[in-house]
Structures are given as C-alpha cells and as structure tokens.
Design an enzyme around this catalytic site. Structure first.
Site: not given
Ligand code: ASP
Length: 303
Positions: A185, A213-214, A236
C-alpha cells in the site's frame, strides 16, 4: 524520529515489503504534499496530494500500479482519508478508476463514510470520476511472480497454503492457476502548521486474494486514524493488522504521551516476523516510520 514542534511534518510510505529503489517516488510525493500545504495549508489535502502522486507512479501497489487479482485481469482498489476537521471517507473494491484516494475524498462529502464494490463504482460514474483501465507491463510481471509463488511450496500468506485460494475460488472463470504474498500500500500522514492532522492511504490489496477481499487500508482504526494527538497509517498484511486495530492502538499510545518511535516499534512488535507490517505517524511534536521489512519512505519536516 524527528522533532516537529511548531511547523508542518509529512511522512510518506510506499508499502511494507516494497523495494527501497522506489524511495524517489516517496520523496516526490512528499514534495507535492509540501506544495499543497503552501497552497491550501490543509493537512488532508496535502496527504491526498502525496498519495495521488504514488497512485500515478505505477511502481507502487496502488492506483495505476495495483496488483492484478488472481484472474490476471481484475484490479480491485481500496482507499481512505481522514482528518481532524471531521472529514472521513473510504472506498473498497473499486474497479477501473483513476486515483481511488480522490474517490474516498469525494465520499467524505456525502452523507456516508464508506462505499464498496458496485455502489462505489456507480458513485464514481455519477460524479464523473476519471476511468482508468490500462494494465501495465509492471502489473503483468507482478502477477507472473504471484503465479510462480503459488506454484511453489512456500505459504502464500503467513500460515496459509497456496492452494487454499483454489479451494475457495470465487472468480467468474475456472482457475487456470497452479496452486509469497505481495502487498505494498501507499500512505501519507501530515501535520499542518495550523495543528490539524490528515491521513490518506491507497492500495491494490494483496496478492494472492479472492475476489472481494478487503484488508485494513480502508478500515478506520486499523489501516488509518487521525485525531487531535496525531495521525497514523499502517501497511502490511491486512488480515493480521485488523485483528490489532493497529492504527488506533498506536494513536492511543501517542495520545497517552508515549514517544512516537516507541509507539511505532511497539505496534510492529505485536506481529510475528513472518507478518510484514509498517507504520508511519505524526504527532504534535514528532514524526517517524517503522517497518519489519524494507519500506520506501520519505519525510519532510519544517524548521
Ligand atoms: N495493508 C494492505 C492490505 O492488506 C496491503 C499493504 O499494506 O501492503 O490490503
């Protein structure tokens, strides 16, 4: 950690686990945020300016760089914004649009705070939000890597076998995949000179993932939070981050007077080493970033 008392502070991240070769993209985003502060002085608009730059960059897993879903064709994106003036907006599972963070900002002006899926897409069409349907070579390459990882013996997410995705397949077509998660993200937190805080985040989600998916990114208190004591954004593996209400938890520690760096590290320490996680935050007097993986980042703090 930096002392920011009295001026503005901006911290930007390009995702836990993302390549630090992309740091220049974060630095550029932070500079745009400063420019926006010079124009509007608005912490939220500055955070959004930074995230917009990273969505347009194409290398980060957000906006134009969002990971392809398992079908190799669909892109689902989530984004959120929040500030201490009461603005709060989020979108989840939007497809085929440019700059989801700007759509989240538009939701903040409606009677609702969160729109998902088809409704979010129809809202985008209703307000003539620009479309974006181009799939880049970078996205295709990322997808090839996810397919290869699924074919291997490594878990596709911590504790999850790759073929779990095949057993619950919910795409329209039949799976053509053999059965390492990718995620990264982008996010920005800003403290403006007037003392207001803003946070903005955007993601293409995680790969591999089922349709619909969320993760944590658009979930208030998990992926982001802003309040009178500061602003926090998380990155993450969302499935793990939501269980800890991570952004609000770290915010609460800062609000209680814990030094910002300690609060960030304590947040990271909630997770096992196999779970990628990163945090950025600004408070009234400090700014910082922490991750247990490589995480491109940039900060600009005024004197
Ligand atoms: N946190 C985000 C998610 O799980 C992905 C990421 O931060 O890399 O959708």
């Amino acid at each position: 950690m930096s002392n920011t008392q009295g001026g503005h502070a901006i911290v930007v991240h390009g995702g836990a686990g993302s390549s630090c070769d992309y740091t220049d993209g974060c630095e550029r985003a932070a500079r745009y945020a400063v420019e926006e502060l010079g124009i509007s002085g608005d912490a939220l608009e500055a955070a959004i300016a930074a995230v917009t730059v990273m969505e347009d960059d194409g290398r980060f897993n957000a906006g134009r760089g969002s990971v392809l879903c398992l079908d190799g064709a669909t892109v689902e994106m989530d984004a959120a914004v929040m500030d201490t003036r009461g603005r709060l907006g989020a979108v989840a599972c939007v497809q085929g649009i440019e700059n989801p963070v700007l759509l989240a900002r538009a939701v903040a002006d409606t009677p609702h705070w969160f729109l998902a899926g088809e409704g979010a897409n129809r809202f985008a069409a209703a307000i003539r939000h620009p479309a974006w349907n181009t799939i880049s070579e970078h996205q295709r390459e990322q997808h090839r890597q996810v397919r290869e990882a699924l074919a291997g013996s490594a878990p596709s997410m911590p504790g999850v076998r790759g073929d779990a995705f095949l057993r619950f397949w919910n795409y329209r077509g039949a799976p053509d995949l053999p059965a390492a998660a990718a995620c990264d993200t982008v996010g920005a937190v800003v403290r403006a000179a007037d003392g207001h805080f803003g946070v903005a985040s955007s993601t293409g989600g995680s790969a591999p993932s089922l349709l619909g998916r969320v993760g944590d990114t658009p979930i208030i208190g998990s992926g982001f939070y802003a309040g009178p004591a500061g602003a926090v954004a998380a990155t993450g593996i969302g499935e793990h981050i939501v269980r800890h209400l991570l952004a609000h938890r770290v915010y609460s520690w800062i609000e209680d007077g814990m030094p910002l760096d300690r609060a960030l590290q304590r947040g990271i320490d909630l997770f096992g080493k196999d779970v990628a996680v990163g945090l950025i935050a600004v408070s009234r007097t400090e700014a910082g970033a922490r991750s247990n993986r490589d995480m491109p980042q940039a900060s600009i703090i005024s004197d």
